[in-house]
Design a protein around this motif. Structure first.
Motif, short mmCIF file in Angstrom:
data_model
loop_
_atom_site.label_atom_id
_atom_site.label_comp_id
_atom_site.label_asym_id
_atom_site.label_seq_id
_atom_site.Cartn_x
_atom_site.Cartn_y
_atom_site.Cartn_z
N THR A 82 -11.73 5.45 -7.48
CA THR A 82 -11.63 5.80 -8.90
C THR A 82 -11.12 4.58 -9.66
O THR A 82 -10.61 3.62 -9.07
CB THR A 82 -10.65 6.97 -9.12
N SER A 83 -11.22 4.62 -10.99
CA SER A 83 -10.75 3.50 -11.80
C SER A 83 -9.25 3.28 -11.62
O SER A 83 -8.78 2.13 -11.58
CB SER A 83 -11.09 3.72 -13.28
N ALA A 84 -8.50 4.38 -11.50
CA ALA A 84 -7.06 4.26 -11.30
C ALA A 84 -6.74 3.64 -9.95
O ALA A 84 -5.83 2.81 -9.82
CB ALA A 84 -6.39 5.61 -11.43
N GLN A 85 -7.49 4.02 -8.92
CA GLN A 85 -7.27 3.44 -7.59
C GLN A 85 -7.61 1.95 -7.58
O GLN A 85 -6.89 1.14 -6.99
CB GLN A 85 -8.13 4.18 -6.55
N ARG A 86 -8.69 1.59 -8.27
CA ARG A 86 -9.06 0.16 -8.32
C ARG A 86 -7.96 -0.65 -9.00
O ARG A 86 -7.66 -1.77 -8.58
CB ARG A 86 -10.39 -0.01 -9.06
N GLN A 87 -7.37 -0.08 -10.05
CA GLN A 87 -6.31 -0.82 -10.73
C GLN A 87 -5.05 -0.91 -9.86
O GLN A 87 -4.34 -1.91 -9.89
CB GLN A 87 -6.00 -0.16 -12.08
N ARG A 88 -4.80 0.10 -9.05
CA ARG A 88 -3.68 0.03 -8.10
C ARG A 88 -3.92 -1.08 -7.07
O ARG A 88 -2.99 -1.79 -6.69
CB ARG A 88 -3.52 1.36 -7.37
N VAL A 89 -5.17 -1.21 -6.64
CA VAL A 89 -5.50 -2.27 -5.68
C VAL A 89 -5.29 -3.64 -6.32
O VAL A 89 -4.77 -4.57 -5.69
CB VAL A 89 -6.95 -2.13 -5.17
N ALA A 90 -5.68 -3.77 -7.59
CA ALA A 90 -5.47 -5.03 -8.31
C ALA A 90 -3.98 -5.36 -8.38
O ALA A 90 -3.57 -6.51 -8.21
CB ALA A 90 -6.07 -4.94 -9.71
N LEU A 91 -3.15 -4.33 -8.63
CA LEU A 91 -1.70 -4.53 -8.63
C LEU A 91 -1.22 -4.94 -7.24
O LEU A 91 -0.39 -5.84 -7.10
CB LEU A 91 -0.99 -3.25 -9.07
N ALA A 103 0.83 -1.21 0.00
CA ALA A 103 0.00 0.00 0.00
C ALA A 103 0.86 1.25 0.00
O ALA A 103 0.54 2.24 -0.66
CB ALA A 103 -0.92 0.00 1.22
N ASN A 104 1.97 1.21 0.71
CA ASN A 104 2.88 2.34 0.75
C ASN A 104 3.52 2.59 -0.62
O ASN A 104 3.60 3.72 -1.09
CB ASN A 104 3.96 2.09 1.80
N ILE A 105 3.93 1.51 -1.28
CA ILE A 105 4.53 1.63 -2.61
C ILE A 105 3.52 2.16 -3.62
O ILE A 105 3.85 2.99 -4.48
CB ILE A 105 5.05 0.25 -3.08
N LEU A 106 2.28 1.70 -3.51
CA LEU A 106 1.25 2.02 -4.51
C LEU A 106 0.42 3.25 -4.16
O LEU A 106 -0.50 3.61 -4.90
CB LEU A 106 0.32 0.82 -4.69
N GLY A 107 0.72 3.89 -3.05
CA GLY A 107 -0.03 5.08 -2.68
C GLY A 107 -1.46 4.78 -2.25
O GLY A 107 -2.38 5.55 -2.53
N LEU A 108 -1.65 3.68 -1.54
CA LEU A 108 -3.00 3.26 -1.13
C LEU A 108 -3.21 3.34 0.38
O LEU A 108 -4.28 2.97 0.87
CB LEU A 108 -3.26 1.81 -1.59
N THR A 109 -2.23 3.82 1.11
CA THR A 109 -2.29 3.80 2.58
C THR A 109 -3.53 4.50 3.11
O THR A 109 -4.17 4.03 4.06
CB THR A 109 -1.02 4.46 3.16
N ASP A 110 -3.91 5.62 2.49
CA ASP A 110 -5.04 6.41 3.01
C ASP A 110 -6.41 5.81 2.66
O ASP A 110 -7.42 6.29 3.18
CB ASP A 110 -4.97 7.84 2.46
N ILE A 111 -6.45 4.81 1.81
CA ILE A 111 -7.76 4.26 1.41
C ILE A 111 -7.88 2.77 1.71
O ILE A 111 -8.73 2.08 1.16
CB ILE A 111 -8.03 4.52 -0.09
N LEU A 112 -7.03 2.26 2.60
CA LEU A 112 -7.00 0.82 2.88
C LEU A 112 -8.33 0.26 3.37
O LEU A 112 -8.62 -0.92 3.18
CB LEU A 112 -5.90 0.51 3.90
N TYR A 113 -9.14 1.09 4.00
CA TYR A 113 -10.37 0.57 4.60
C TYR A 113 -11.63 1.07 3.90
O TYR A 113 -12.72 1.03 4.45
CB TYR A 113 -10.37 0.86 6.11
N ARG A 114 -11.44 1.50 2.65
CA ARG A 114 -12.59 1.88 1.83
C ARG A 114 -13.01 0.73 0.93
O ARG A 114 -12.20 -0.14 0.58
CB ARG A 114 -12.25 3.12 1.00
N LYS A 115 -14.29 0.74 0.52
CA LYS A 115 -14.81 -0.29 -0.37
C LYS A 115 -14.54 0.10 -1.83
O LYS A 115 -14.44 1.29 -2.17
CB LYS A 115 -16.32 -0.46 -0.15
N PRO A 116 -14.44 -0.89 -2.73
CA PRO A 116 -14.13 -0.62 -4.15
C PRO A 116 -15.06 0.38 -4.82
O PRO A 116 -14.63 1.16 -5.67
CB PRO A 116 -14.25 -2.00 -4.79
N LYS A 117 -16.36 0.40 -4.44
CA LYS A 117 -17.31 1.29 -5.12
C LYS A 117 -17.00 2.76 -4.88
O LYS A 117 -17.47 3.63 -5.62
CB LYS A 117 -18.74 0.97 -4.69
N THR A 118 -16.19 3.06 -3.86
CA THR A 118 -15.85 4.46 -3.57
C THR A 118 -14.56 4.90 -4.25
O THR A 118 -14.14 6.04 -4.10
CB THR A 118 -15.69 4.67 -2.05
#
Length: 402
Positions: free
Chosen positions: A136-145, A119-134
């Motif tokens: 953006t498409s770019a964030q969802r693809q980062r989560v997939a990575l 999450a730190n590498i991908l810039g996802l630390t601030d959204i770790l506890y949010r659901k996919p529907k909230t």
């Protein structure tokens, strides 16, 4: 170690459709290989057979020297990221990323450590506890990575992961993937239709067409030493100019490519690479001459006419009518439609056989050898390729009748 090897891999669907033919590939440890090609070129199928999502019809697949041809996908130690990858909607980002580790019964401590590091590498630390529907498409693809990264597999397979993203988001995520690959231990195999993506990130590129590998090499080698006319056309923008069905003639103390009014001398460095040129001089054997737009220029003078001028970033290109041919060439930004002269760098020409469409120019000292045997593979001739496609189309038609 995280190497991949394919030996003679074929994939023919029950319908008779040929998806892959005689695919051979060997990667180095931690290499970033990009597969590039148009729609239905076989990119996705190649990734799917490596992953085990499709059975091979013939051939072998090795990961780190182990034959995995018959091994189940879950036991191949690979992670695959698809275009518009689907996340589990009921799970938050953390649990989506942790899912693969949980089903492998990893310890909670390891899961926490790896998810937060990714999450730190991908810039996802601030959204770790949010659901996919909230997201953006770019964030969802980062989560997939991230879901792929936390498993730390030997092999990462990415199938057009940036498809559907706009220019800015695509550039941002591409940079993320490049940085990610530099940090991880595994080998990356990335498929895309986008040539600029391929040239930006690939240490080597696999050019595919109709299920066949045309050439595997570094971006620079593909550009300067294309194995056939298709690779020359595909690698480079604007695309290469072709003069089809030209002749090789010897006159005026030199050797020339001739087609109607067009007459271009072959420089000594081109002749030295043209190993069989005696078979073509003053005979009925025809060639295809290739001239890249950046190796020709529209300048002040006469003998040609500019019909269109287009700007490509800092570069400017003119479409010219020249000796009965339409050529795209470089020019200065102030040029408009009208008379001009065309100059061609005769040391930067490409020559292909008109029938086989294979290159007629041997490699010289400028070629940077990668040490991989697959760089020396000769692609099918145009006639062989057409016959192969025709054969499988016939088989497909027969199966439909039955």
């Amino acid at each position: 170690m995280s190497s991949l090897k394919l030996n003679g891999v074929n994939k023919i669907y029950p319908s008779g459709t040929l998806a892959l033919y005689d695919a051979n590939l060997e990667t180095a440890d931690r290499e970033f290989v990009v597969i590039v090609g148009a729609e239905e070129s076989g990119k996705s199928t190649l990734l799917r057979v490596i992953a085990g999502l499709e059975d091979v019809s013939e051939g072998e697949i090795f990961i780190d020297g182990k034959d995995v041809t018959e091994v189940e996908p879950k036991d191949r130690d690979i992670a695959m990221v698809f275009r518009n990858d689907t996340l589990y909607p009921a799970l938050n980002v953390f649990d989506n990323m942790a899912f693969g580790l949980k089903i492998r019964k990893a310890s909670p401590t390891l899961i926490e450590q790896r998810v937060k590091a990714a999450a730190n590498i991908l810039g996802l630390t601030d959204i770790l506890y949010r659901k996919p529907k909230t997201l953006t498409s770019a964030q969802r693809q980062r989560v997939a990575l991230g879901r792929a990264v936390v498993r730390e597999p030997k092999l990462y397979l990415l199938d057009e992961p940036l498809a559907g993203l706009d220019g800015n988001l695509k550039a941002e995520l591409l940079n993320v993937i490049v940085n990610l690959q530099a940090r991880m231990e595994g080998t990356f195999v990335y498929a895309t239709k986008n040539l600029s993506e391929a040239l930006t990130i690939g240490t080597r590129i696999i050019v595919m067409k109709h299920g066949t590998i045309q050439q595997i090499d570094t971006p620079a080698n593909l550009y300067d030493y294309p194995a056939n006319a298709y690779v020359a056309f595909y690698i480079g923008a604007p695309t290469i100019n072709f003069v089809n069905n030209a002749r090789i003639v010897k006159e005026d103390g030199g050797v020339f490519v001739l087609d109607g009014e067009l007459k271009i001398k072959l420089a000594d460095n081109i002749l030295s690479r043209f190993e069989k040129f005696q078979e073509y001089i003053d005979t009925d054997k025809r060639v295809i001459l290739g001239i890249r737009p950046e190796d020709a220029s529209a300048v002040d003078g006469s003998g040609a006419r500019v019909t269109k001028v287009e700007h490509d970033g800092a570069d400017c290109y003119a479409e010219c009518e020249y000796c009965g041919h339409t050529l795209v060439v470089k020019t200065d930004g102030g040029r408009t439609a009208g008379d001009c002269a065309v100059t061609v760098d005769e040391t930067r020409l490409y020559i292909f056989d008109a029938q086989t469409r294979l290159t007629l120019l041997a490699r010289d000292g400028g070629y940077k050898d990668t040490g991989f045997a697959d760089a020396n593979a000769v692609p099918l001739t145009f006639a062989e390729e057409e016959e192969l496609l025709k054969t499988f189309k016939s088989k497909k038609a027969e199966k439909k009748k039955k």
